[in-house]
Write an enzyme that holds these catalytic residues in place. Structure first.
Site, PDB file in Angstrom:
ATOM      1  N   HIS A 152      -1.163   1.254  -4.675  1.00 32.49           N
ATOM      2  CA  HIS A 152      -1.575   2.661  -4.726  1.00 32.49           C
ATOM      3  C   HIS A 152      -0.651   3.511  -5.592  1.00 32.49           C
ATOM      4  CE1 HIS A 152      -3.685   1.902  -0.615  1.00 32.49           C
ATOM      5  NE2 HIS A 152      -4.416   1.507  -1.636  1.00 32.49           N
ATOM      6  N   SER A 177      -2.564  -1.421   9.250  1.00 31.45           N
ATOM      7  CA  SER A 177      -3.744  -1.570  10.102  1.00 31.45           C
ATOM      8  C   SER A 177      -4.932  -2.103   9.310  1.00 31.45           C
ATOM      9  CB  SER A 177      -4.118  -0.217  10.719  1.00 31.45           C
ATOM     10  OG  SER A 177      -4.518   0.686   9.703  1.00 31.45           O
ATOM     11  N   CYS A 186       8.017  -3.808  12.911  1.00 29.46           N
ATOM     12  CA  CYS A 186       8.242  -4.781  11.829  1.00 29.46           C
ATOM     13  C   CYS A 186       9.683  -5.261  11.771  1.00 29.46           C
ATOM     14  CB  CYS A 186       7.875  -4.161  10.482  1.00 29.46           C
ATOM     15  SG  CYS A 186       6.213  -3.515  10.382  1.00 29.46           S
ATOM     16  N   GLN A 195       0.826  -1.203   0.000  1.00 24.70           N
ATOM     17  CA  GLN A 195       0.000   0.000   0.000  1.00 24.70           C
ATOM     18  C   GLN A 195       0.866   1.261   0.000  1.00 24.70           C
ATOM     19  OE1 GLN A 195      -2.076  -1.673   3.598  1.00 24.70           O
ATOM     20  NE2 GLN A 195      -3.886  -0.838   2.594  1.00 24.70           N
ATOM     21  N   GLY A 206      -0.529  -2.239  17.241  1.00 22.64           N
ATOM     22  CA  GLY A 206      -1.885  -1.812  17.533  1.00 22.64           C
ATOM     23  C   GLY A 206      -2.955  -2.588  16.794  1.00 22.64           C
TER      24      GLY A 206
END
Length: 275
Positions: free
Chosen positions: A115, A216, A258, A97, A242
């Site tokens: 994207h 996320s 990560c 992304q 999260g």
């Protein structure tokens, strides 16, 4: 062996989806907090960029300042770890992304930029495309008084310029037809090209499992793949800080940075090269 190591070892063909959390260690800010909420004002929408001249002035002024660092960002350990995983033959396809091109710069061969890429600009009238670096030089030539401004970096390769009058900022038109030039990325409210979605979905279907890294999944363009994998009975693992939109679908959740969670892949590569 950690649960993540076991997950990767147990699934020889992974479909990998990455997000902004992959690139924070490269100095590129992410968008959301641990609860998945926006940390700042959401990015510009496609409709506003295309139909509001002041929005284009503001976007390109901020982008000109931010590009000086964004354009020189380097891959970090996460990008190198995933490239190592591909070299091991474990990655069916990596779909990102992100718009920074850092997976490719780390040596990852099979990448779908869902994207788009910020290092290319395109004309929305005639579809001319050109390097962002050339467009940057033209922005600076036309706006020398802005060239020495500095500001905090923002996630989209722009900068948090506030309290400036953008009305006088001179945005270059398309050099071929005079049309509106836009970064070759998918803005909010703009559709992801069908061929990218199709290629990604094909890889998702043929993989054994899905690995999400640094996302996320709050945006549907990424979440759709986790949903499709879960619907097909394929396990989904996520390495991210999260909450994610797909928490209820996950077989494994690793709540760590990560680069920390994936460092074993680089250790494995180093051990293999010594052997």
């Amino acid at each position: 062996m950690t649960p993540l190591q076991h997950f990767i070892a147990s699934h020889p063909r992974l479909f990998v989806l990455t997000g902004a959390g992959c690139s924070t260690a490269s100095g590129i800010p992410d968008y959301r907090d641990r609860d998945g909420q926006w940390k700042r004002t959401p990015p510009v929408t496609y409709a506003a960029f295309m139909h509001e001249l002041p929005t284009r002035h503001r976007y390109w002024a901020r982008s000109m300042v931010g590009w000086r660092r964004f354009g020189h960002a380097q891959p970090n350990a996460t990008h190198h770890a995933l490239a190592a995983l591909e070299r091991q033959g474990k990655v069916e396809l990596l779909v990102t992304q992100n718009v920074d091109g850092l997976h490719q710069r780390a040596g990852h061969a099979h990448v779908v930029d869902l994207h788009g890429r910020l290092d290319t600009v395109r004309c929305m009238a005639c579809d001319w495309r050109g390097p962002r670096q050339d467009f940057q030089r033209e922005l600076v030539r036309r706006n020398p008084d802005w060239a020495n401004l500095d500001a905090a970096d923002a996630p989209d390769g722009d900068a948090d310029l506030e309290h400036h009058d953008f009305a006088g900022f001179d945005v270059p038109p398309c050099p071929h037809c005079g049309g509106i030039v836009k970064p070759d990325v998918v803005f909010f409210g703009e559709n992801v090209p069908r061929e990218r979605v199709a290629a990604a979905m094909d890889a998702c279907r043929s993989a054994d499992a899905m690995l999400v890294v640094g996302s996320s999944l709050m945006v549907y363009s990424g979440y759709r793949f986790a949903h499709a994998a879960a619907q097909a009975g394929k396990p989904v693992a996520a390495v991210t800080l999260g909450r994610t939109r797909a928490d209820a679908l996950l077989a494994l959740k690793v709540d760590e940075p990560c680069e920390q969670a994936l460092d074993f892949l680089l250790a494995d590569t180093a051990a293999a090269s010594v052997a």
